[in-house]
Enzyme design. Structure first.
Site, PDB file in Angstrom:
ATOM      1  N   GLY A  77       0.825  -1.198   0.000  1.00 44.22           N
ATOM      2  CA  GLY A  77       0.000   0.000   0.000  1.00 44.22           C
ATOM      3  C   GLY A  77       0.859   1.247   0.000  1.00 44.22           C
ATOM      4  O   GLY A  77       2.088   1.186   0.031  1.00 44.22           O
ATOM      5  N   PHE A  81       2.996   8.833   4.306  1.00 45.13           N
ATOM      6  CA  PHE A  81       4.389   8.615   4.700  1.00 45.13           C
ATOM      7  C   PHE A  81       5.213   8.083   3.535  1.00 45.13           C
ATOM      8  O   PHE A  81       6.337   8.509   3.296  1.00 45.13           O
ATOM      9  CB  PHE A  81       4.428   7.609   5.866  1.00 45.13           C
ATOM     10  CG  PHE A  81       5.800   7.367   6.432  1.00 45.13           C
ATOM     11  CD1 PHE A  81       6.223   8.043   7.560  1.00 45.13           C
ATOM     12  CD2 PHE A  81       6.659   6.444   5.855  1.00 45.13           C
ATOM     13  CE1 PHE A  81       7.487   7.824   8.092  1.00 45.13           C
ATOM     14  CE2 PHE A  81       7.924   6.218   6.366  1.00 45.13           C
ATOM     15  CZ  PHE A  81       8.337   6.910   7.500  1.00 45.13           C
ATOM     16  N   GLY A  82       4.678   7.151   2.814  1.00 47.08           N
ATOM     17  CA  GLY A  82       5.396   6.530   1.716  1.00 47.08           C
ATOM     18  C   GLY A  82       4.804   5.179   1.383  1.00 47.08           C
ATOM     19  O   GLY A  82       3.647   4.893   1.708  1.00 47.08           O
ATOM     20  N   ASP A 201      -5.834  10.392  13.620  1.00 42.62           N
ATOM     21  CA  ASP A 201      -6.089   9.966  12.238  1.00 42.62           C
ATOM     22  C   ASP A 201      -6.676   8.557  12.226  1.00 42.62           C
ATOM     23  O   ASP A 201      -6.250   7.699  11.461  1.00 42.62           O
ATOM     24  CB  ASP A 201      -4.806  10.035  11.416  1.00 42.62           C
ATOM     25  CG  ASP A 201      -5.077  10.006   9.907  1.00 42.62           C
ATOM     26  OD1 ASP A 201      -6.206  10.354   9.499  1.00 42.62           O
ATOM     27  OD2 ASP A 201      -4.173   9.635   9.147  1.00 42.62           O
TER      28      ASP A 201
END
Length: 363
Positions: A77, A81-82, A201
């Site tokens: 995924g 963030f990356g 979040d």
């Protein structure tokens, strides 16, 4: 990803943990005094607060080899963030060569999150342990290459399990309840610390599932310490996912512990309906799940028109209605009117027990 099934009988694992003494976690975003006070405190009987010097330091070359040079079919995924890859770590021992399957999250230097969030995640997960929080195994810091290495969660995220296209392969109602209970326990633990921690979040993509569908919260780069004694909220810049964020946080930047409760209510709606919190591909009147579904949650008959069609005929109608009412409590406009996560855990466990296999009433 996952296994197709109808109604598997999955036991709810014990979430009890022991509080261990030791050095306080090195979390720069929380005061040392708060962690010292919290170190020996149980939160809902779950988890522990410990220093974790055992975090492994990986070289960039090791992680490159583990992910086979970031091979496309290893990609799990991608987020702010990356990218996250599935990897295999090889280690030689006296008993022979061992393999450990891991998830490796590489920082995207141009991404929405960066070095601060990377360090916060190490500090956070290096100091806390709980059955419903993902386990951080180590990290990489080599020049501009930053990465985090986690335990691998076989079933991926709740988001992928709920919203994949196949209608024949889906989460049964008892499994959805189990996931809701586990995620609630993770949040209750964070909120129960001496200096409360706000996830900020919380969403379905940040709930990971192991092979037995035990829920574990992940992605702690945006966590914040709750308000100091005497204050009700933290003022901060909005960061998170708009469709899950509480109205007070979106509009004013005021962040309460109860802001997580609101986000939890949105995830409950996704579990009920099998629909995303926000989907631009739906008609405008239905694009925002809460706005569309909220007027229908108080009537059992109307609720059945919006619940996930894959559940019909194989779930407890009364427990579905109870979850809908709980979701309504969570998404109250005023933060103080929302229930605490401790209360939510108790309600969910009661609903789960009453709708256990053998007690189901068909929809």
């Amino acid at each position: 990803m996952g296994v197709c099934y109808g109604k598997p009988h999955l036991p709810t694992p014990s979430s009890k943990g022991n509080v261990k003494s030791g050095q306080k976690p090195s979390a720069s975003w929380c005061s040392a005094a708060s962690h010292n006070a919290a170190r020996d405190k149980k939160a809902s009987g779950d988890g522990k607060i410990v220093a974790d010097p055992s975090l492994a330091l990986f070289s960039f070359a090791e992680l490159k080899e583990a992910t086979k040079n970031w091979r496309a079919d290893a990609l799990l995924g991608e987020g702010g963030f990356g990218r996250v890859y599935k990897g295999t770590l090889h280690k030689k021992q006296q008993s022979g060569r061992t393999e450990t399957i891991v998830a490796v999250k590489f920082l995207n230097p141009a991404g929405a999150q960066g070095y601060t969030e990377w360090g916060r995640e190490i500090d956070f997960l290096g100091g806390l342990s709980h059955p419903n929080l993902t386990k951080l195994l180590g990290y990489c810091r080599e020049d501009a290459n930053l990465a985090l290495v986690y335990e691998f969660m076989q079933m991926g995220s709740l988001e992928k399990q709920l919203f994949r296209k196949s209608s024949n392969c889906h989460l049964g109602w008892d499994v959805r309840l189990k996931i809701a209970v586990g995620a609630a326990k993770g949040l209750a633990f964070l909120h129960g610390l001496e200096r409360q921690i706000i996830f900020r979040d919380f969403k379905s993509s940040n709930i990971l599932l192991d092979g037995s569908y035990m829920a574990k919260l992940t992605d702690f780069g945006l966590v914040r310490c709750g308000p100091p004694e005497g204050l009700s909220h933290v003022s901060t810049q909005f960061m998170g996912t708009f469709a899950y964020a509480a109205p007070e946080y979106r509009k004013t930047g005021r962040l309460y512990v109860e802001s997580d409760v609101y986000s939890f209510g949105i995830v409950l709606l996704e579990i009920l309906t099998g629909l995303r919190a926000w989907d631009p591909n739906r008609p405008p009147s239905k694009a925002t799940l809460l706005k569309w579904a909220k007027p229908l949650l108080s009537s059992q008959n109307e609720l059945l028109t919006i619940m996930d069609s894959r559940l019909k005929g194989n779930c407890d109608v009364y427990s579905v209605f109870q979850i809908a009412q709980l979701a309504l409590k969570c998404v109250q406009e005023t933060p103080q009117f929302r229930p605490s996560m401790t209360i939510i855990v108790k309600e969910l466990e009661s609903i789960e027990a009453a709708s256990a296999p053998g007690m189901l009433q068909k929809a």
